[in-house]
Design an enzyme around this catalytic site. Structure first.
Site, PDB file in Angstrom:
ATOM      1  N   HIS A   1      -9.185   1.031   5.082  1.00 34.49           N
ATOM      2  CA  HIS A   1      -7.871   1.323   5.670  1.00 34.49           C
ATOM      3  C   HIS A   1      -8.645   2.393   6.883  1.00 34.49           C
ATOM      4  CE1 HIS A   1      -3.802   2.362   6.653  1.00 34.49           C
ATOM      5  NE2 HIS A   1      -3.422   1.693   5.741  1.00 34.49           N
TER       6      HIS A   1
ATOM      7  N   ASN B   1       1.075  -1.383  -0.015  1.00 37.54           N
ATOM      8  CA  ASN B   1      -0.376   0.401   0.103  1.00 37.54           C
ATOM      9  C   ASN B   1       1.109   1.061  -0.283  1.00 37.54           C
ATOM     10  OD1 ASN B   1      -1.707   2.348   0.644  1.00 37.54           O
ATOM     11  ND2 ASN B   1      -2.735   0.991   2.280  1.00 37.54           N
ATOM     12  N   TRP B   2       1.475   1.521  -0.926  1.00 41.34           N
ATOM     13  CA  TRP B   2       1.912   3.240  -1.150  1.00 41.34           C
ATOM     14  C   TRP B   2       1.448   4.651  -0.506  1.00 41.34           C
ATOM     15  CZ3 TRP B   2       4.002   3.129  -6.970  1.00 41.34           C
ATOM     16  CH2 TRP B   2       4.875   2.058  -7.148  1.00 41.34           C
ATOM     17  N   LYS B   3       0.145   4.052  -0.050  1.00 40.41           N
ATOM     18  CA  LYS B   3      -0.731   5.488   0.177  1.00 40.41           C
ATOM     19  C   LYS B   3      -0.062   6.649  -0.740  1.00 40.41           C
ATOM     20  CE  LYS B   3      -0.319   3.713   4.646  1.00 40.41           C
ATOM     21  NZ  LYS B   3      -0.123   3.105   6.203  1.00 40.41           N
TER      22      LYS B   3
ATOM     23  N   GLY C   1       3.434  -1.227   4.633  1.00 40.78           N
ATOM     24  CA  GLY C   1       3.068   0.391   3.972  1.00 40.78           C
ATOM     25  C   GLY C   1       4.342   0.778   3.287  1.00 40.78           C
ATOM     26  N   GLY C   2       5.173   1.387   4.540  1.00 40.83           N
ATOM     27  CA  GLY C   2       6.203   2.285   4.100  1.00 40.83           C
ATOM     28  C   GLY C   2       7.618   1.177   3.546  1.00 40.83           C
TER      29      GLY C   2
ATOM     30  N   GLU D   1      -4.499  -4.261  10.662  1.00 39.39           N
ATOM     31  CA  GLU D   1      -4.579  -3.891  10.690  1.00 39.39           C
ATOM     32  C   GLU D   1      -4.144  -3.084  12.049  1.00 39.39           C
ATOM     33  OE1 GLU D   1      -2.318  -2.481   6.744  1.00 39.39           O
ATOM     34  OE2 GLU D   1      -4.227  -1.229   7.092  1.00 39.39           O
TER      35      GLU D   1
ATOM     36  N   GLY E   1       2.607   2.430  10.467  1.00 42.46           N
ATOM     37  CA  GLY E   1       3.908   3.711  10.638  1.00 42.46           C
ATOM     38  C   GLY E   1       4.104   4.523  12.099  1.00 42.46           C
TER      39      GLY E   1
ATOM     40  N   GLU F   1      -6.727   5.061   7.801  1.00 41.79           N
ATOM     41  CA  GLU F   1      -6.869   6.151   7.625  1.00 41.79           C
ATOM     42  C   GLU F   1      -7.735   6.795   7.024  1.00 41.79           C
ATOM     43  OE1 GLU F   1      -3.110   5.100   5.440  1.00 41.79           O
ATOM     44  OE2 GLU F   1      -1.682   4.987   7.193  1.00 41.79           O
TER      45      GLU F   1
ATOM     46  N   SER G   1       3.821  -2.086  10.718  1.00 40.88           N
ATOM     47  CA  SER G   1       5.311  -2.241  10.395  1.00 40.88           C
ATOM     48  C   SER G   1       5.983  -3.053  10.611  1.00 40.88           C
ATOM     49  CB  SER G   1       5.921  -1.422  12.004  1.00 40.88           C
ATOM     50  OG  SER G   1       5.442   0.275  12.328  1.00 40.88           O
TER      51      SER G   1
HETATM   52  P1  13P Z   1       3.487   0.516   6.892  1.00 43.05           P
HETATM   53  O1  13P Z   1       3.946  -0.787   7.016  1.00 43.05           O
HETATM   54  O2  13P Z   1       3.994   2.472   7.120  1.00 43.05           O
HETATM   55  O3  13P Z   1       3.169   0.720   8.955  1.00 43.05           O
HETATM   56  O4  13P Z   1       1.698   0.934   6.758  1.00 43.05           O
HETATM   57  C1  13P Z   1       1.015  -0.389   6.971  1.00 43.05           C
HETATM   58  C2  13P Z   1      -0.369  -0.314   6.993  1.00 43.05           C
HETATM   59  O5  13P Z   1      -1.287   0.874   6.644  1.00 43.05           O
HETATM   60  C3  13P Z   1      -0.376  -1.261   6.053  1.00 43.05           C
HETATM   61  O6  13P Z   1      -1.684  -0.267   4.581  1.00 43.05           O
END
Ligand code: 13P
Length: 250
Positions: free
Chosen positions: A95, A9-11, A234-235, A167, A173, A97, A213
């Site tokens: 998600h 998930n590149w956000k 994510g990251g 999640e 993050g 967010e 993470s």
């Molecule tokens: P991180 O891996 O950056 O913690 O993000 C997880 C995430 O929200 C994937 O959708």
């Protein structure tokens, strides 16, 4: 049997040329992978070009959201049908967010799930508790409510197209990861909910991904749990080497 999946998930990261480079790099490096399905979910505007690069469908292409409407006067929205027209096969829905910053509710997510499945998009549906809820020992109740809400009136046939991602919000993050035990315990709990709502076979076939993470250094331990079928990253999905390293953890 259910699939091992690692989804990125590149956000809201990368500009267009960087994103296209990253997709090409991931495609090249993924050739050595076995036993795992890779999915990348870049921002909307990358999807058309990414759909051409990934047209052999070895790597799945996903969006990070979509509209709950079919088409019409909804300024700024993107419909499921638009997504499928670019070779996009998956869509991340619910998600945390989107729940936190854009007030998405289980009811809205449920509408999106239905219209996505109607348009041959496979939803990756997200659930997760915030820190306070875990500290108050309410995490199981929170997840149960989210899953029930998101899967309302979803049929046994429709659920086959769904992937679930657990999640924990406190792990996203933050560099804090759920322990292997915490992840397994919650994934097993989620699989039991699916079994009660549908049946054992459906529960055994659904992939449940962990997100929060997840990195090359902890993926192996997390994925070694019987009910953890991969990760939503994510990251670490923004670097081809890290993303591929995670996918090699099975
Ligand atoms: P991180 O891996 O950056 O913690 O993000 C997880 C995430 O929200 C994937 O959708």
């Amino acid at each position: 049997m259910r699939k091992n999946i690692v989804a990125g998930n590149w956000k809201m990261n990368k500009i267009f040329p960087e994103g296209i480079e990253l997709i090409k790099e991931i495609k090249e490096k993924s050739k050595e992978l076995q036993n795992v399905k890779l999915i990348v979910a870049p921002p909307y505007i990358f999807l058309n070009e990414a759909g051409t690069i990934l047209s052999d469908k070895q790597i799945g292409l996903g969006a990070q959201n979509c509209s709950n409407k079919i088409n019409g006067a909804y300024t700024g929205e993107i419909s499921p049908e638009m997504l499928t027209s670019t070779n996009t096969e998956y869509v991340i829905l619910g998600h945390s967010e989107r729940r936190t910053y854009y007030n998405e509710t289980d009811e809205l997510i449920n509408e999106k799930i239905k219209i996505c499945i109607d348009n041959r998009l496979k939803p990756i549906i997200c659930c997760g508790e915030v820190l306070q809820e875990r500290e108050d020992n309410k995490h199981f109740d929170v997840i149960e409510k989210q899953i029930h809400g998101m899967l309302k009136d979803i049929s046994e046939e429709q659920i086959d197209d769904i992937i679930i991602a657990y999640e924990p919000v406190w792990a996203i993050g933050t560099g804090k990861t759920a322990s292997s035990e915490q992840a397994q315990e919650m994934h097993q709990f989620i699989r039991n909910i699916v079994s009660k709502l549908y049946n054992n076979e459906t529960a055994n076939n659904i992939s449940i991904l962990y997100g929060g993470s997840c990195k090359p250094t902890n993926a192996k331990e997390l994925f070694s749990n019987p009910d953890v079928d991969g990760g939503l990253i994510g990251g670490a999905s923004l670097k081809a080497n890290d993303f591929i390293e995670i996918a090699k953890s099975f």
